[in-house]
Design a protein around this motif. Sequence first.
Motif, PDB file in Angstrom:
ATOM      1  N   LEU A 133      29.156  26.845  65.090  1.00  0.00           N
ATOM      2  CA  LEU A 133      28.189  27.151  63.869  1.00  0.00           C
ATOM      3  C   LEU A 133      28.572  28.364  63.357  1.00  0.00           C
ATOM      4  O   LEU A 133      27.892  29.092  62.563  1.00  0.00           O
ATOM      5  N   ILE A 134      29.478  28.985  63.907  1.00  0.00           N
ATOM      6  CA  ILE A 134      30.099  30.400  62.976  1.00  0.00           C
ATOM      7  C   ILE A 134      31.191  30.028  62.207  1.00  0.00           C
ATOM      8  O   ILE A 134      32.211  29.605  62.526  1.00  0.00           O
ATOM      9  N   THR A 135      30.717  29.668  60.984  1.00  0.00           N
ATOM     10  CA  THR A 135      31.713  29.279  59.977  1.00  0.00           C
ATOM     11  C   THR A 135      32.072  30.422  58.730  1.00  0.00           C
ATOM     12  O   THR A 135      32.912  30.014  57.880  1.00  0.00           O
ATOM     13  N   LEU A 136      31.528  31.475  58.761  1.00  0.00           N
ATOM     14  CA  LEU A 136      31.449  32.568  57.897  1.00  0.00           C
ATOM     15  C   LEU A 136      31.321  33.798  58.450  1.00  0.00           C
ATOM     16  O   LEU A 136      30.864  34.028  59.719  1.00  0.00           O
ATOM     17  N   PRO A 137      32.031  34.787  57.906  1.00  0.00           N
ATOM     18  CA  PRO A 137      31.897  36.418  58.535  1.00  0.00           C
ATOM     19  C   PRO A 137      30.390  36.829  58.594  1.00  0.00           C
ATOM     20  O   PRO A 137      29.811  36.508  57.824  1.00  0.00           O
ATOM     21  N   LEU A 138      30.118  37.044  59.904  1.00  0.00           N
ATOM     22  CA  LEU A 138      28.849  37.669  59.927  1.00  0.00           C
ATOM     23  C   LEU A 138      28.651  39.029  59.432  1.00  0.00           C
ATOM     24  O   LEU A 138      29.598  39.678  59.563  1.00  0.00           O
ATOM     25  N   HIS A 139      27.576  39.169  59.078  1.00  0.00           N
ATOM     26  CA  HIS A 139      27.132  40.825  58.363  1.00  0.00           C
ATOM     27  C   HIS A 139      26.079  41.341  58.995  1.00  0.00           C
ATOM     28  O   HIS A 139      25.317  40.701  59.489  1.00  0.00           O
ATOM     29  N   SER A 140      26.020  42.716  59.114  1.00  0.00           N
ATOM     30  CA  SER A 140      24.820  43.486  59.672  1.00  0.00           C
ATOM     31  C   SER A 140      23.772  43.391  58.491  1.00  0.00           C
ATOM     32  O   SER A 140      23.808  43.010  57.261  1.00  0.00           O
ATOM     33  N   THR A 141      22.512  43.570  59.231  1.00  0.00           N
ATOM     34  CA  THR A 141      21.305  43.265  58.314  1.00  0.00           C
ATOM     35  C   THR A 141      21.388  44.145  57.314  1.00  0.00           C
ATOM     36  O   THR A 141      20.735  43.568  56.177  1.00  0.00           O
ATOM     37  N   TYR A 142      22.159  45.235  57.251  1.00  0.00           N
ATOM     38  CA  TYR A 142      21.950  46.426  55.990  1.00  0.00           C
ATOM     39  C   TYR A 142      22.937  46.065  54.812  1.00  0.00           C
ATOM     40  O   TYR A 142      23.179  46.689  53.903  1.00  0.00           O
ATOM     41  N   ASP A 143      23.817  44.940  55.136  1.00  0.00           N
ATOM     42  CA  ASP A 143      24.841  44.509  54.158  1.00  0.00           C
ATOM     43  C   ASP A 143      24.304  43.727  53.129  1.00  0.00           C
ATOM     44  O   ASP A 143      23.547  42.649  53.611  1.00  0.00           O
TER      45      ASP A 143
END
Length: 487
Positions: A133-143
């Motif tokens: 289920l990881i199919t995109l780059p993950l980003h921080s909450t602040y991004d």
Amino acid sequence: MNVDMPQPDLSSHGLSRREFLKGAAVAGGVLLAGGFGYRQLHNHLGRDFRPQRTRDYLESILPAEKPGNLPNFIIILLDDLGYGDLVSPAIAAPNFKRMASEGTRLSSFYASAAVCSPSRAGMLTGRYPVRTLITLPLHSTYDAMNVLLDVLGMYSYNVRGIPGDEALLPEVLQRRGYRTGLVGKWHLGGTPGHLPNDRGFDSFFGALWSNDDPPYALYRDRQVVVPAPANQDVLTHDFTQAALEFILASQDHPFFLYLAHAMPHTPIHASPEFRGRSQAGLYGDAVEELDWSLGLILDSLDQLDLSRNTLVLLSSDNGPWWQGSPGFARGRKLQWFEGSYRVPFIARWPGVIPAGMTSSVMSMNFDLFPTLLNLAGAPLPQDRIIDGKDLLPVLKGEAASLHDALFFYNTRTLVGVRQEQWKYYRRYITDNSAFWPLRQGPFLFDLGIDPNESYSLVESQPERASALAARLEAFDAEIKSNLRGWL
């Protein structure tokens, strides 16, 4: 002539304007809540989380009876390094060349995704990233990108960290008695339960996100030790130093070191000592500093008399982005052609892996999971599909093939399949930015004579194209019927 149109008299129907607006607001709220509720239910069912399975599997793994007999493992993962960067005449890379001369190079090695987080998820689980289920780059909450992807519903079932029901390589090795350390980039989640120390690493020094994702701070385990914005000029130096310290402290125990460098990902940085050294601009300077880092790691193993008991693996998480060389290949990061997926790979293990050998057997980074587990004497999970296969026979020159076929995605969309030297792509959006709304294909390429995917053979080889198209469609249907691959 102006004509005044009659306005509806709400009061004549016993409904005031205020009551009408209130009713509309309530109705809108109900619809909004219903939509949110549906999305939550959709995400919950689609995730198909089964954490007890992984808890049971990990608890079944026993410590090695003779840990001194276990080999050490080092994975060095570079960020956005291109297939052609290590052989570019504009970049001096003596230590990369040294490692290749002392080990085996794979010329048809692929990342499991064309972008960072999914590729790392595939490597650490032994599975196609779409299953994790990881199919995109993950980003921080602040991004801001995180907010945009959330609003657009782009995250697969709104998953923001590697699921707890995925068994990760460090978790398994930790159970076998390995000391496990991550130095550098994690990029698989930034909330409790998804942090490196939660997912099998005894020690962690590095960043939770990509170096273009603010606020970019450095952590030692769970604590910030270099507040944002961290000085990225010294990242390669500091990560190298931390890796050397881990090796030194772990030399009397079996260890697994995952050194995930931040460079040469954009924004590109290099220390003052390396700026201006290469003939390939700042990008080349960063790569030459990575080469220096590799030399120190290999020298350390030699000096500590650990080389003959340590398997060192070096690769990149995907192809190059704005800068860097994909070599002869078509495409770059975030696409689906060879240049986005095919990455450098070198393995070194003196006395076990032949020196100076090159193999064209096709393989993928998720093969590292079963390879290291087998070497560590740990069983593979039997309750899920593991897509990777043991790579050691290929590295030793004892196997002429490994996978019957490999599949290539653009995030959650299956786009291509390779079987032997044949690569097929279904009709899909163009890789030509000047015509981005258009679709292209289907394509069939013979990588044996056309490695840069320039000449489609769909018309001249219709039967082969149809067979590969059927293979692609069958795998697509299999994934859709059992996304997580539970058995």
